[in-house]
Scaffold this motif. Sequence first.
Motif, PDB file in Angstrom:
ATOM      1  N   ILE A 279       0.889  -1.164   0.000  1.00 38.99           N
ATOM      2  CA  ILE A 279       0.000   0.000   0.000  1.00 38.99           C
ATOM      3  C   ILE A 279       0.921   1.205   0.000  1.00 38.99           C
ATOM      4  O   ILE A 279       1.583   1.490   1.001  1.00 38.99           O
ATOM      5  N   SER A 280       0.997   1.891  -1.140  1.00 36.96           N
ATOM      6  CA  SER A 280       2.059   2.872  -1.353  1.00 36.96           C
ATOM      7  C   SER A 280       1.528   4.281  -1.553  1.00 36.96           C
ATOM      8  O   SER A 280       0.460   4.490  -2.130  1.00 36.96           O
TER       9      SER A 280
ATOM     10  N   GLY B 252       3.295  10.214 -22.318  1.00 38.04           N
ATOM     11  CA  GLY B 252       4.120   9.350 -21.490  1.00 38.04           C
ATOM     12  C   GLY B 252       3.821   9.597 -20.030  1.00 38.04           C
ATOM     13  O   GLY B 252       3.392  10.691 -19.650  1.00 38.04           O
ATOM     14  N   SER B 253       4.009   8.591 -19.209  1.00 40.60           N
ATOM     15  CA  SER B 253       3.759   8.745 -17.768  1.00 40.60           C
ATOM     16  C   SER B 253       4.770   7.926 -16.983  1.00 40.60           C
ATOM     17  O   SER B 253       5.339   6.955 -17.483  1.00 40.60           O
ATOM     18  N   SER B 254       5.007   8.332 -15.759  1.00 37.35           N
ATOM     19  CA  SER B 254       5.861   7.571 -14.841  1.00 37.35           C
ATOM     20  C   SER B 254       5.326   7.724 -13.438  1.00 37.35           C
ATOM     21  O   SER B 254       4.769   8.768 -13.071  1.00 37.35           O
ATOM     22  N   GLN B 255       5.441   6.674 -12.649  1.00 39.64           N
ATOM     23  CA  GLN B 255       4.960   6.685 -11.266  1.00 39.64           C
ATOM     24  C   GLN B 255       5.937   5.926 -10.385  1.00 39.64           C
ATOM     25  O   GLN B 255       6.471   4.889 -10.782  1.00 39.64           O
ATOM     26  N   LEU B 256       6.174   6.441  -9.194  1.00 35.66           N
ATOM     27  CA  LEU B 256       7.175   5.884  -8.304  1.00 35.66           C
ATOM     28  C   LEU B 256       6.675   5.936  -6.872  1.00 35.66           C
ATOM     29  O   LEU B 256       6.194   6.976  -6.411  1.00 35.66           O
ATOM     30  N   SER B 257       6.757   4.817  -6.164  1.00 33.76           N
ATOM     31  CA  SER B 257       6.376   4.787  -4.751  1.00 33.76           C
ATOM     32  C   SER B 257       7.473   5.420  -3.900  1.00 33.76           C
ATOM     33  O   SER B 257       8.659   5.311  -4.207  1.00 33.76           O
TER      34      SER B 257
ATOM     35  N   LEU C 231      11.448   3.616  -0.285  1.00 33.64           N
ATOM     36  CA  LEU C 231      11.737   3.471  -1.706  1.00 33.64           C
ATOM     37  C   LEU C 231      12.802   2.407  -1.954  1.00 33.64           C
ATOM     38  O   LEU C 231      12.776   1.709  -2.972  1.00 33.64           O
ATOM     39  N   PHE C 232      13.738   2.241  -1.023  1.00 32.14           N
ATOM     40  CA  PHE C 232      14.864   1.334  -1.223  1.00 32.14           C
ATOM     41  C   PHE C 232      14.543  -0.101  -0.824  1.00 32.14           C
ATOM     42  O   PHE C 232      15.220  -1.029  -1.261  1.00 32.14           O
TER      43      PHE C 232
ATOM     44  N   VAL D 146       7.680  -2.527 -12.606  1.00 34.17           N
ATOM     45  CA  VAL D 146       8.720  -3.178 -11.811  1.00 34.17           C
ATOM     46  C   VAL D 146       8.355  -3.045 -10.329  1.00 34.17           C
ATOM     47  O   VAL D 146       8.058  -1.945  -9.858  1.00 34.17           O
ATOM     48  N   THR D 147       8.360  -4.163  -9.620  1.00 31.68           N
ATOM     49  CA  THR D 147       8.134  -4.165  -8.172  1.00 31.68           C
ATOM     50  C   THR D 147       9.262  -4.945  -7.517  1.00 31.68           C
ATOM     51  O   THR D 147       9.567  -6.070  -7.928  1.00 31.68           O
ATOM     52  N   ARG D 148       9.879  -4.345  -6.493  1.00 25.92           N
ATOM     53  CA  ARG D 148      11.004  -4.995  -5.811  1.00 25.92           C
ATOM     54  C   ARG D 148      10.841  -4.832  -4.303  1.00 25.92           C
ATOM     55  O   ARG D 148      10.619  -3.722  -3.815  1.00 25.92           O
ATOM     56  N   ILE D 149      10.948  -5.936  -3.576  1.00 29.73           N
ATOM     57  CA  ILE D 149      10.819  -5.935  -2.117  1.00 29.73           C
ATOM     58  C   ILE D 149      12.010  -6.686  -1.546  1.00 29.73           C
ATOM     59  O   ILE D 149      12.269  -7.838  -1.917  1.00 29.73           O
ATOM     60  N   THR D 150      12.730  -6.063  -0.620  1.00 33.28           N
ATOM     61  CA  THR D 150      13.954  -6.666  -0.094  1.00 33.28           C
ATOM     62  C   THR D 150      13.941  -6.882   1.414  1.00 33.28           C
ATOM     63  O   THR D 150      14.911  -7.406   1.950  1.00 33.28           O
ATOM     64  N   SER D 151      12.883  -6.490   2.104  1.00 36.02           N
ATOM     65  CA  SER D 151      12.879  -6.604   3.566  1.00 36.02           C
ATOM     66  C   SER D 151      12.653  -8.027   4.056  1.00 36.02           C
ATOM     67  O   SER D 151      12.894  -8.318   5.218  1.00 36.02           O
TER      68      SER D 151
END
Length: 281
Positions: free
Chosen positions: A178-179, A198-203, A227-228, A257-262
């Motif tokens: 939930i971002s 064009g569009s871009s979105q970033l959590s 974000l990291f 692209v979705t990345r989760i590192t925790s």
Amino acid sequence: MNGNQGIHFDTPFRTRTCTTMTPPCRYVLPVFVLWLVSVPLLAQDLTNQSSLFEKGIALHGGAGLLAVRDEFISSEKYSGTGPFLAARWSRDHETYGYRLSLQYLFTSGLKNHNVSAELRQFSLGVDFLYPAGKMVLRGKELYFFAGPSAELFLHFRRQNIAGSGESIFNAYSAASLISAGVRSEAYCPIGAEITLDGSSQLSILSFGGRSVDPRKTGASPFRLLTLFTGLNAHGELGANYRATASLRIRIAYRLEVTRITSWDYFISGSDSFILGVTYAL
């Protein structure tokens, strides 16, 4: 589509990034950030800018390549093709634009060699977009919008494996975010009936959920992510053709692209080609 093409993830012993054929994720993500930061700095000539914002109900459909690396299940990359479906409702509130959007991705053919899996991915987003000026590029005017966004992202995966005991713990995997983030859009009219965009979105900040092994004590399935540690980003390039006063036809390319590192490392990527229609209310 060949599973060796498209989105690729490096081995566990290298930096875990992703690349695509065109454009590569490692280049797209920095562009997201630069675009989102630079848009508010543009000149604030807003004449007729709100007329370019998409208004009405839009239905989009397409197909693309999906790739996932989920170390809760395996350190290997799985990839496959599947349909993309989306619906959007947009409205112009004079000083800003409002959009509610739904996206759904599905494939039953996610594979790594002879091992297969089923994947479902869903997102629900809301955006508030404000005119942010314009610039001239090679004689063409580009009009920008930018603003805050919020998104719910859900990912579910089921391995097609037989067995019991310990193997059952690795048969299912889920991830959620939930971002709160930022979004920017650009529109470039190239004629009376055609507009490129064009569009871009970033959590920026997310509340994340993740599959955890129930045999491990003290493992929390929920955490606050930055974000990291909980990245969710997507972008789109498209062209719109005004067929009638109320109907627009759209073709587009979309990258997610979705990345989760925790927790156990997770990265999911997709690139889709889309055909859609918008009916202006």
